[in-house]
Design a protein around this motif. Structure first.
Motif, short mmCIF file in Angstrom:
data_model
loop_
_atom_site.label_atom_id
_atom_site.label_comp_id
_atom_site.label_asym_id
_atom_site.label_seq_id
_atom_site.Cartn_x
_atom_site.Cartn_y
_atom_site.Cartn_z
N ALA A 78 16.81 32.11 3.32
CA ALA A 78 16.36 30.74 3.57
C ALA A 78 16.56 29.92 2.30
O ALA A 78 16.48 30.46 1.20
CB ALA A 78 14.88 30.74 3.95
N VAL A 79 16.80 28.63 2.47
CA VAL A 79 17.01 27.79 1.29
C VAL A 79 16.57 26.35 1.57
O VAL A 79 16.68 25.88 2.69
CB VAL A 79 18.49 27.82 0.84
CG1 VAL A 79 19.40 27.16 1.86
CG2 VAL A 79 18.67 27.18 -0.53
N PRO A 106 22.02 35.57 8.74
CA PRO A 106 21.74 34.18 9.13
C PRO A 106 21.08 33.43 7.97
O PRO A 106 20.29 34.01 7.21
CB PRO A 106 20.76 34.34 10.30
CG PRO A 106 20.15 35.69 10.14
CD PRO A 106 21.14 36.54 9.41
N LEU A 107 21.39 32.15 7.86
CA LEU A 107 20.81 31.30 6.81
C LEU A 107 19.92 30.25 7.46
O LEU A 107 20.32 29.62 8.44
CB LEU A 107 21.95 30.62 6.03
CG LEU A 107 21.54 29.68 4.89
CD1 LEU A 107 20.74 30.41 3.83
CD2 LEU A 107 22.78 29.07 4.25
N VAL A 108 18.70 30.08 6.93
CA VAL A 108 17.76 29.10 7.49
C VAL A 108 17.62 27.94 6.51
O VAL A 108 17.05 28.11 5.43
CB VAL A 108 16.36 29.73 7.72
CG1 VAL A 108 15.48 28.78 8.52
CG2 VAL A 108 16.47 31.09 8.39
N PRO A 109 18.14 26.75 6.85
CA PRO A 109 17.93 25.59 5.98
C PRO A 109 16.51 25.05 6.19
O PRO A 109 16.06 24.92 7.32
CB PRO A 109 18.96 24.57 6.44
CG PRO A 109 19.56 25.10 7.70
CD PRO A 109 18.94 26.41 8.04
N VAL A 110 15.80 24.76 5.09
CA VAL A 110 14.39 24.36 5.20
C VAL A 110 14.14 23.02 4.50
O VAL A 110 14.66 22.78 3.41
CB VAL A 110 13.49 25.45 4.57
CG1 VAL A 110 12.02 25.03 4.58
CG2 VAL A 110 13.65 26.78 5.31
N ASP A 111 13.33 22.18 5.15
CA ASP A 111 12.92 20.90 4.57
C ASP A 111 11.78 21.14 3.58
O ASP A 111 10.78 21.78 3.91
CB ASP A 111 12.47 19.95 5.68
CG ASP A 111 12.06 18.59 5.16
OD1 ASP A 111 12.91 17.69 5.16
OD2 ASP A 111 10.88 18.44 4.73
N GLY A 155 7.24 23.00 10.99
CA GLY A 155 8.46 22.22 10.75
C GLY A 155 8.53 20.91 11.51
O GLY A 155 9.38 20.08 11.22
N ALA A 156 7.65 20.70 12.47
CA ALA A 156 7.68 19.46 13.26
C ALA A 156 6.72 18.46 12.63
O ALA A 156 5.56 18.38 13.01
CB ALA A 156 7.30 19.75 14.70
N THR A 157 7.21 17.71 11.66
CA THR A 157 6.36 16.76 10.94
C THR A 157 6.81 15.34 11.24
O THR A 157 7.99 15.05 11.28
CB THR A 157 6.46 16.99 9.41
OG1 THR A 157 7.80 16.77 9.01
CG2 THR A 157 6.04 18.40 9.03
N GLU A 158 5.81 14.48 11.43
CA GLU A 158 6.10 13.06 11.66
C GLU A 158 5.41 12.28 10.56
O GLU A 158 4.20 12.42 10.36
CB GLU A 158 5.54 12.66 13.03
CG GLU A 158 5.74 11.21 13.38
CD GLU A 158 4.81 10.76 14.52
OE1 GLU A 158 4.62 9.55 14.67
OE2 GLU A 158 4.25 11.64 15.22
N ALA A 308 8.10 30.79 -1.93
CA ALA A 308 7.33 31.45 -0.87
C ALA A 308 7.09 30.48 0.29
O ALA A 308 7.18 30.85 1.47
CB ALA A 308 6.00 31.95 -1.43
N MET A 309 6.81 29.20 -0.06
CA MET A 309 6.56 28.22 1.01
C MET A 309 7.83 27.98 1.84
O MET A 309 7.76 27.74 3.05
CB MET A 309 6.03 26.90 0.43
CG MET A 309 7.02 26.12 -0.40
SD MET A 309 6.25 24.63 -1.10
CE MET A 309 7.72 23.76 -1.67
N ILE A 310 8.99 28.07 1.20
CA ILE A 310 10.26 27.89 1.93
C ILE A 310 10.43 29.09 2.89
O ILE A 310 10.78 28.91 4.06
CB ILE A 310 11.45 27.84 0.92
CG1 ILE A 310 11.23 26.73 -0.12
CG2 ILE A 310 12.79 27.67 1.66
CD1 ILE A 310 11.08 25.34 0.44
#
Ligand code: KG4
Ligand code: ZN
Length: 341
Positions: A78-79, A106-111, A155-158, A308-310
């Protein structure tokens, strides 16, 4: 057994972490660049990306070693892909792409912000286990961001409100600089404030009662004028304590009032406090004391930037299949400003 390596390099911390199933943090390594940027009083983007380039490999190796995990045992990478400084994000994303490509993972792109507001779910031996239900409102306050958001799922943030100028941490750091304190100054203001009189210096509460956006530049200017009127506020021990306490109280009052207003408007009582400024002792105290809120404080070690949070958010995204793999890895890019999830 599912093992994930997470990488974070959006600003001035090179970080890597290994997570096991269930938001379990197996290792969490952070290489800070504070010494690189201290003499400039703020992050110099060009120097930050160069530092990431040299720190990345050792930090990833250390994270694997501390978790006692071999590269071949990983199930996913993840990154952080944004928001942040472009040159910094590119280093982490390129490292992650390389590893994913080489190992066929697999690579997970993270906000980054969505990860800050999810960090309250991370678990290790010292976590008390109190976690919010969805939906909740989150205040993410750091050196680069001040954002109030509603979180409906991982991940669903408004975004409900954000700063129109300086971030809260930036205001802490700039005021600290005016007082001659080292960079980053938030933690020094926090310490000095503990012995100061928070009513000694009269300061504004910017945009209080006016919507959910923030503005801290006027507060910063008010501090500058106060110091110009009375040099003792920056030059004597008691003056610095009083100014630190007065400034910290002003900023904490605004952050708490706006968070409470956001919760009222959203009809949600659960409030998560996250980001580097969430380490601030007065903010933690005042937020927790607010009767209308059910407050969840992110553990301090997961407030400032970390991988860790990512990884924690990435596990949730991975379970939903939000991954990039194979040929699609080529197209993965970074973004510098906030995206709505
Ligand atoms: O989340 P973070 O590590 O990086 C960004 O994403 O920006 O936050 C760093 C910010 C800095 O501005 C620092 O001064 C502030 O968090 N900070 C604090 C405290 N500890 C860190 N601000 C106020 N009080 C603290 N105790
Ligand atoms: Zn951050």
């Amino acid at each position: 057994m599912s093992l994930l390596l997470a990488i974070e390099s959006s600003c001035d911390e090179t970080a890597a972490a290994i997570l096991g199933p269930g938001q379990r943090v197996r290792s969490n390594v952070v290489a800070s660049q504070i010494e690189v940027h201290a003499r400039f009083g703020g992050v110099v983007p060009e120097l930050a990306s160069r530092s990431h380039l040299t720190a990345m490999q050792p930090v990833v190796s250390q994270a694997l070693d501390e978790a006692d995990v071999a590269l071949g045992e990983l199930d996913a990478i993840a990154v952080t892909s944004g928001p942040g400084l472009a040159g910094c994000l590119l280093v982490g994303v390129q490292a992650a792409k390389g590893l994913a490509w080489a190992r066929g993972l697999p690579l997970v792109p993270v906000d980054h912000i969505a990860a800050h507001v999810h960090a309250v779910f991370l678990e290790d031996d010292r976590t008390d286990g109190r976690q919010p239900e969805y939906p909740y409102v989150a205040l993410a306050v750091s050196g680069g961001h001040t954002s109030l958001c509603r979180v409906d799922a991982p991940g669903a943030t408004e975004t409900l409100g954000q700063t129109l100028d300086d971030a809260a941490g930036e205001a802490f750091d700039k005021v600290a600089k005016m007082m001659g304190l080292p960079y980053p100054g938030g933690v020094h203001i926090d310490r000095l404030a503990a012995e100061g009189d928070s009513e000694a210096v009269e300061l504004p509460r910017p945009m209080l009662g006016r919507g959910l956006d923030f503005s801290f530049s006027g507060l910063k200017t008010a501090v500058r004028y106060a110091i110009e009127r009375d040099r003792r506020l920056a030059e004597t021990d008691q003056g610095r304590r009083d100014l630190a306490a007065s400034f910290q109280r002003a900023i904490a009052e605004v952050l708490v009032a706006k968070s409470a207003a956001a919760c009222r408007e959203a009809g949600i009582s659960r409030l998560v406090l996250a980001g580097g400024v969430a380490c601030n002792s007065e903010l933690r105290r005042r937020m927790s004391a607010n009767k209308g809120l059910e407050v969840f404080l992110t553990p301090a070690r997961y407030c400032t930037d970390n991988a860790a949070m990512i990884g924690g958010l990435a596990q949730e995204l991975l379970a939903r299949g939000e991954v990039v793999a194979g040929e699609r890895l080529r197209g993965l890019d970074v973004y510098t400003t906030r995206r709505q999830a």
